[in-house]
Design an enzyme around this catalytic site. Sequence first.
Site, mmCIF file in Angstrom:
data_model
loop_
_atom_site.group_PDB
_atom_site.id
_atom_site.type_symbol
_atom_site.label_atom_id
_atom_site.label_comp_id
_atom_site.label_asym_id
_atom_site.label_seq_id
_atom_site.Cartn_x
_atom_site.Cartn_y
_atom_site.Cartn_z
ATOM 1 N N SER A 147 0.841 -1.190 0.000
ATOM 2 C CA SER A 147 0.000 0.000 0.000
ATOM 3 C C SER A 147 0.880 1.245 0.000
ATOM 4 C CB SER A 147 -0.893 0.013 1.254
ATOM 5 O OG SER A 147 -1.533 1.256 1.433
ATOM 6 N N TYR A 160 -2.251 -1.155 10.733
ATOM 7 C CA TYR A 160 -2.372 -1.376 9.287
ATOM 8 C C TYR A 160 -1.170 -0.812 8.537
ATOM 9 C CZ TYR A 160 -3.866 -0.980 4.467
ATOM 10 O OH TYR A 160 -3.906 -1.064 3.091
#
Length: 267
Positions: A147, A160
Amino acid sequence: MNETEHLSRGKTALITGASGGIGYELAKLFAHDGYNLILVARSAEKLLQIAEEFTAKFGIKVEIIVKDLAIPTAPTEIFTKLQQAGIKVDVLVNNAGFGSYGFFHETDLTNELEMLQVNVVGLTHLTKLFLQDMVQQGSGKILNVSSGAAFQPGPLMAVYFATKAYVLSFSEAIANELEGTGVTVTALCPGPTVSGFQKKAAMEESKLVTSQKSMDAETVAKIGYRGFMSNQRVVIPGIKNKLLAEAVRFTPRNLVVKISRSINSKS
């Protein structure tokens, strides 16, 4: 039949988190190029629908494996099932993953431990299992979906962001180790993407989602797929996301964290 499709006929790609979003779009691209598929996700109903769709449209073989990668035994069970069936995996796509939103001292521990299991441990476990065979055979490709979050800490999504930093670091390191083996590793690092991720992470009201236009999953998958097939080690879809990832390197760390906190905060 294009060159990629010709070369991929008879090869098999295993894709986790394949029931929607980027995973589904990547699966469609592999299917279009003639790869047989092994699709892994928790929803049997969605996987069956996709298997029927791709079999009819692309004339490929599609196996489905209903597994929850939050369960520690899942990677071994997937690997063992395919070994017993005599199915060789040529491409591994570790796409499964999810996030959570909120102050770390207030968020749910069980949910975050499951996130670590899916985003980090399960990804590492599957890579270990399938990579050993790829190296022995002298060919194979692995795509790990990281990401844009991988490039900086993320207050309000602390766990995360940390998991995605791991995925990027891990992928780049083993890509270097594998030089000359015939096996390549790519990390795909998309920015905010239209999918079910934001809703599941309960972050729909954050400025990260509301203040900018997110890329759609199909576009992200196409850019990622092209980079993967050309053996790029890191693929960042979108000029803006590339610039942001690069800017972090030249910005004082405490300022990076403050900016990240501001972007992750609710509107």
